[in-house]
Design a protein around this motif. Structure first.
Motif, PDB file in Angstrom:
ATOM      1  N   GLU A   1      62.572 -12.241 -79.660  1.00  0.00           N
ATOM      2  CA  GLU A   1      63.040 -13.411 -78.912  1.00  0.00           C
ATOM      3  C   GLU A   1      64.511 -13.297 -78.524  1.00  0.00           C
ATOM      4  OE1 GLU A   1      61.516 -13.471 -81.774  1.00  0.00           O
ATOM      5  OE2 GLU A   1      59.642 -14.570 -81.546  1.00  0.00           O
ATOM      6  N   ILE A   2      65.305 -12.654 -79.375  1.00  0.00           N
ATOM      7  CA  ILE A   2      66.726 -12.475 -79.052  1.00  0.00           C
ATOM      8  C   ILE A   2      66.881 -11.697 -77.759  1.00  0.00           C
ATOM      9  CG2 ILE A   2      68.863 -11.318 -79.780  1.00  0.00           C
ATOM     10  CD1 ILE A   2      68.144 -11.987 -82.635  1.00  0.00           C
ATOM     11  N   TYR A   3      65.998 -10.736 -77.539  1.00  0.00           N
ATOM     12  CA  TYR A   3      66.157  -9.852 -76.390  1.00  0.00           C
ATOM     13  C   TYR A   3      65.690 -10.483 -75.094  1.00  0.00           C
ATOM     14  CZ  TYR A   3      67.853  -6.724 -79.780  1.00  0.00           C
ATOM     15  OH  TYR A   3      68.636  -6.194 -80.762  1.00  0.00           O
ATOM     16  N   ASP A   4      64.850 -11.511 -75.175  1.00  0.00           N
ATOM     17  CA  ASP A   4      64.528 -12.264 -73.972  1.00  0.00           C
ATOM     18  C   ASP A   4      65.786 -12.919 -73.410  1.00  0.00           C
ATOM     19  OD1 ASP A   4      62.556 -13.444 -72.097  1.00  0.00           O
ATOM     20  OD2 ASP A   4      63.234 -15.317 -73.007  1.00  0.00           O
ATOM     21  N   PHE A   5      66.695 -13.331 -74.306  1.00  0.00           N
ATOM     22  CA  PHE A   5      67.987 -13.879 -73.871  1.00  0.00           C
ATOM     23  C   PHE A   5      68.769 -12.832 -73.078  1.00  0.00           C
ATOM     24  CE2 PHE A   5      72.547 -14.027 -74.741  1.00  0.00           C
ATOM     25  CZ  PHE A   5      72.889 -15.283 -74.279  1.00  0.00           C
ATOM     26  N   TYR A   6      68.832 -11.605 -73.586  1.00  0.00           N
ATOM     27  CA  TYR A   6      69.568 -10.545 -72.889  1.00  0.00           C
ATOM     28  C   TYR A   6      68.899 -10.188 -71.569  1.00  0.00           C
ATOM     29  CZ  TYR A   6      72.114 -10.091 -77.256  1.00  0.00           C
ATOM     30  OH  TYR A   6      72.880 -10.345 -78.361  1.00  0.00           O
ATOM     31  N   PHE A   7      67.565 -10.242 -71.516  1.00  0.00           N
ATOM     32  CA  PHE A   7      66.866  -9.953 -70.262  1.00  0.00           C
ATOM     33  C   PHE A   7      67.171 -11.015 -69.210  1.00  0.00           C
ATOM     34  CE2 PHE A   7      63.406  -7.653 -72.886  1.00  0.00           C
ATOM     35  CZ  PHE A   7      64.166  -6.502 -72.883  1.00  0.00           C
ATOM     36  N   ARG A   8      67.272 -12.275 -69.625  1.00  0.00           N
ATOM     37  CA  ARG A   8      67.621 -13.330 -68.662  1.00  0.00           C
ATOM     38  C   ARG A   8      68.998 -13.075 -68.056  1.00  0.00           C
ATOM     39  NH1 ARG A   8      66.119 -17.011 -72.744  1.00  0.00           N
ATOM     40  NH2 ARG A   8      68.210 -17.935 -72.691  1.00  0.00           N
ATOM     41  N   ALA A   9      69.941 -12.679 -68.911  1.00  0.00           N
ATOM     42  CA  ALA A   9      71.290 -12.376 -68.404  1.00  0.00           C
ATOM     43  C   ALA A   9      71.247 -11.199 -67.440  1.00  0.00           C
ATOM     44  CB  ALA A   9      72.228 -12.088 -69.574  1.00  0.00           C
ATOM     45  N   ALA A  10      70.450 -10.171 -67.774  1.00  0.00           N
ATOM     46  CA  ALA A  10      70.360  -8.992 -66.900  1.00  0.00           C
ATOM     47  C   ALA A  10      69.719  -9.346 -65.558  1.00  0.00           C
ATOM     48  CB  ALA A  10      69.552  -7.895 -67.601  1.00  0.00           C
ATOM     49  N   ARG A  11      68.686 -10.189 -65.587  1.00  0.00           N
ATOM     50  CA  ARG A  11      68.018 -10.562 -64.334  1.00  0.00           C
ATOM     51  C   ARG A  11      68.952 -11.345 -63.417  1.00  0.00           C
ATOM     52  NH1 ARG A  11      63.374 -11.038 -67.801  1.00  0.00           N
ATOM     53  NH2 ARG A  11      63.763 -13.271 -68.163  1.00  0.00           N
ATOM     54  N   ARG A  12      69.904 -12.074 -64.006  1.00  0.00           N
ATOM     55  CA  ARG A  12      70.888 -12.791 -63.188  1.00  0.00           C
ATOM     56  C   ARG A  12      71.752 -11.826 -62.385  1.00  0.00           C
ATOM     57  NH1 ARG A  12      71.855 -18.016 -61.909  1.00  0.00           N
ATOM     58  NH2 ARG A  12      74.036 -17.847 -62.542  1.00  0.00           N
TER      59      ARG A  12
ATOM     60  N   GLU B   1      76.716 -19.273 -73.378  1.00  0.00           N
ATOM     61  CA  GLU B   1      76.684 -17.943 -73.982  1.00  0.00           C
ATOM     62  C   GLU B   1      76.099 -16.921 -73.018  1.00  0.00           C
ATOM     63  OE1 GLU B   1      75.163 -15.599 -77.991  1.00  0.00           O
ATOM     64  OE2 GLU B   1      74.871 -17.768 -77.820  1.00  0.00           O
ATOM     65  N   GLN B   2      75.115 -17.343 -72.240  1.00  0.00           N
ATOM     66  CA  GLN B   2      74.533 -16.420 -71.267  1.00  0.00           C
ATOM     67  C   GLN B   2      75.565 -16.006 -70.224  1.00  0.00           C
ATOM     68  OE1 GLN B   2      70.547 -17.268 -69.749  1.00  0.00           O
ATOM     69  NE2 GLN B   2      71.217 -16.655 -67.705  1.00  0.00           N
ATOM     70  N   ALA B   3      76.452 -16.916 -69.846  1.00  0.00           N
ATOM     71  CA  ALA B   3      77.497 -16.580 -68.872  1.00  0.00           C
ATOM     72  C   ALA B   3      78.412 -15.489 -69.414  1.00  0.00           C
ATOM     73  CB  ALA B   3      78.303 -17.833 -68.528  1.00  0.00           C
ATOM     74  N   VAL B   4      78.734 -15.559 -70.723  1.00  0.00           N
ATOM     75  CA  VAL B   4      79.544 -14.502 -71.341  1.00  0.00           C
ATOM     76  C   VAL B   4      78.788 -13.189 -71.316  1.00  0.00           C
ATOM     77  CG1 VAL B   4      80.643 -13.743 -73.467  1.00  0.00           C
ATOM     78  CG2 VAL B   4      80.768 -16.147 -72.803  1.00  0.00           C
ATOM     79  N   THR B   5      77.497 -13.223 -71.639  1.00  0.00           N
ATOM     80  CA  THR B   5      76.687 -12.007 -71.669  1.00  0.00           C
ATOM     81  C   THR B   5      76.559 -11.397 -70.283  1.00  0.00           C
ATOM     82  OG1 THR B   5      75.453 -12.932 -73.538  1.00  0.00           O
ATOM     83  CG2 THR B   5      74.473 -11.057 -72.391  1.00  0.00           C
ATOM     84  N   GLU B   6      76.411 -12.233 -69.274  1.00  0.00           N
ATOM     85  CA  GLU B   6      76.356 -11.722 -67.901  1.00  0.00           C
ATOM     86  C   GLU B   6      77.630 -10.967 -67.561  1.00  0.00           C
ATOM     87  OE1 GLU B   6      75.509 -14.902 -65.184  1.00  0.00           O
ATOM     88  OE2 GLU B   6      73.826 -15.611 -66.392  1.00  0.00           O
ATOM     89  N   GLN B   7      78.769 -11.493 -67.981  1.00  0.00           N
ATOM     90  CA  GLN B   7      80.030 -10.808 -67.718  1.00  0.00           C
ATOM     91  C   GLN B   7      80.093  -9.471 -68.443  1.00  0.00           C
ATOM     92  OE1 GLN B   7      82.342 -11.241 -65.538  1.00  0.00           O
ATOM     93  NE2 GLN B   7      83.605  -9.571 -66.314  1.00  0.00           N
ATOM     94  N   VAL B   8      79.571  -9.439 -69.662  1.00  0.00           N
ATOM     95  CA  VAL B   8      79.526  -8.185 -70.421  1.00  0.00           C
ATOM     96  C   VAL B   8      78.700  -7.142 -69.672  1.00  0.00           C
ATOM     97  CG1 VAL B   8      78.604  -7.117 -72.524  1.00  0.00           C
ATOM     98  CG2 VAL B   8      79.912  -9.250 -72.664  1.00  0.00           C
ATOM     99  N   PHE B   9      77.520  -7.552 -69.181  1.00  0.00           N
ATOM    100  CA  PHE B   9      76.651  -6.616 -68.463  1.00  0.00           C
ATOM    101  C   PHE B   9      77.257  -6.228 -67.116  1.00  0.00           C
ATOM    102  CE2 PHE B   9      72.578  -8.270 -70.724  1.00  0.00           C
ATOM    103  CZ  PHE B   9      72.989  -7.632 -71.886  1.00  0.00           C
ATOM    104  N   ARG B  10      77.925  -7.181 -66.478  1.00  0.00           N
ATOM    105  CA  ARG B  10      78.604  -6.878 -65.201  1.00  0.00           C
ATOM    106  C   ARG B  10      79.717  -5.855 -65.436  1.00  0.00           C
ATOM    107  NH1 ARG B  10      79.707 -11.695 -64.226  1.00  0.00           N
ATOM    108  NH2 ARG B  10      77.824 -12.201 -63.034  1.00  0.00           N
ATOM    109  N   ARG B  11      80.434  -6.025 -66.555  1.00  0.00           N
ATOM    110  CA  ARG B  11      81.504  -5.101 -66.917  1.00  0.00           C
ATOM    111  C   ARG B  11      80.953  -3.694 -67.147  1.00  0.00           C
ATOM    112  NH1 ARG B  11      83.740  -8.156 -71.097  1.00  0.00           N
ATOM    113  NH2 ARG B  11      85.018  -9.310 -69.617  1.00  0.00           N
TER     114      ARG B  11
END
Length: 342
Positions: A37-48, A9-19
């Motif tokens: 806690e949900i937003y820590d998930f989004y922060f991890r994707a953003a840091r990638r 799921e994080q890989a999908v979110t990374e693509q969303v943020f990259r887009r």
């Protein structure tokens, strides 16, 4: 959720943020009323993607005061929910003079954003407002690119089937969405009905991405959304029937009220024969429905009752849900990235 599913799921979110164009120079701020806690998930994707500055701004009760730090933080990307943005927008729309807003992108999830609110945000801040589409069971699955002509999704991750479909043209299909997750191993879903009608097209996008795009059209059930949480009319009626099993009719009306009074007023129209049970109904709505308790405790929801004779329900076709909120009073409410009460 397993680590494998979490990373998928994080890989999908990374693509969303990259887009959305996020990168090392961005300051990414998430605005929410709960569940940090949900937003820590989004922060991890953003840091990638190299984003170094991330912040969760918890909006607790007094929106006007709790959103004030944003004026000094000067974020470049904001992630939030449309109904929350609608509440805080009057307090934050003039944080920066016209043309001086640092914000380049607002990403919204959980609900369909009212077109008037989207237009005002884009004009006032000179930014893009992009949709991030998904559900709790499927996760985030699609997002808009800079062209804002539908939301791209990867069919190798989420397989989309359309029931009762039609074809406006050779490259476009419309129908009720059924989703199958191909990237989850622990908790996959197969043809999961999300009660959304979508338009899907494979026509080339001007952004150059080759994946298909979806556009939300309408909901197929009597559902309303509060701060990204989806509630069915049937769930409300079930809670009321826990008090009065014989109850047949109930309409739900949603209206804006001042923040000091509870933000959203939900008025239940019921038969006058059960008027004596008003307080019991009130307690059932608060405590018997998943997520309603916290929304009420946060001061986001208040209830009222309108008891009518049976003739009032039989005289005309009754709308089960009548949403009169300013920024949400369209015919479309998108599927949220939130738990759906059963």
């Amino acid at each position: 959720s397993s680590l494998q599913d979490e990373m998928a799921e994080q890989a999908v979110t990374e693509q969303v943020f990259r887009r959305a164009g996020m990168g090392p120079e961005d300051f990414f701020v998430c605005l929410e009323v709960g569940v940090p806690e949900i937003y820590d998930f989004y922060f991890r994707a953003a840091r990638r993607l190299g984003v170094r500055r991330t912040l969760f701004l918890h909006l607790t009760g007094n929106y006007r005061d709790s959103v004030q730090p944003l004026a000094q933080l000067n974020p470049t990307v904001i992630l939030t929910i449309p109904s929350i943005l609608a509440r805080i927008w009057p307090s934050m729309r003039t944080f920066w003079p016209p043309g001086a807003s640092p914000i380049s992108t607002v990403i919204h999830m959980g609900e369909e954003m009212h077109p008037a609110l989207k237009q005002d945000v884009e004009q006032q801040w000179g930014c893009r407002v992009l949709s991030f589409y998904g559900t709790t069971e499927v996760g985030g699955m699609a997002s808009e690119c800079a062209q804002q002509d539908g939301s791209h999704f990867d069919p190798a991750m989420t397989l989309l089937s359309l029931e009762n479909s039609s074809r406006p043209d050779a490259a476009t299909v419309e129908g009720e969405a059924l989703l199958t997750t191909l990237h989850f191993a622990t908790q996959p879903v197969v043809k999961y009905r999300i009660a959304d009608r979508l338009r899907v097209t494979t026509t080339p996008c001007a952004c150059g991405e080759s994946t298909p795009r979806l556009t939300f059209l309408e909901r197929t059930r009597d559902v309303f959304v509060i701060t990204g949480v989806k509630f069915r009319h049937a769930t409300i009626l079930e809670a009321l029937r826990s008090v009065a099993p014989e109850l047949t009719y109930a309409t739900v009306r949603l209206e804006d009220i001042p923040e000091s009074e509870g933000n959203t007023l939900i008025t239940l129209t019921l038969l006058e024969s059960v008027a004596a049970l008003e307080e019991d109904f009130h307690q059932a709505l608060i405590h018997a429905i998943f997520d309603m308790d916290s929304l009420h405790r946060y001061g986001l929801v208040r209830f009222a009752f309108d008891f009518q004779p049976e003739q009032a329900f039989g005289a005309r076709k009754i709308r089960k849900v009548d949403d009169r909120r300013q920024w949400l009073s369209t015919d479309s409410h998108s599927s949220p990235n939130r738990e759906e009460p059963q």
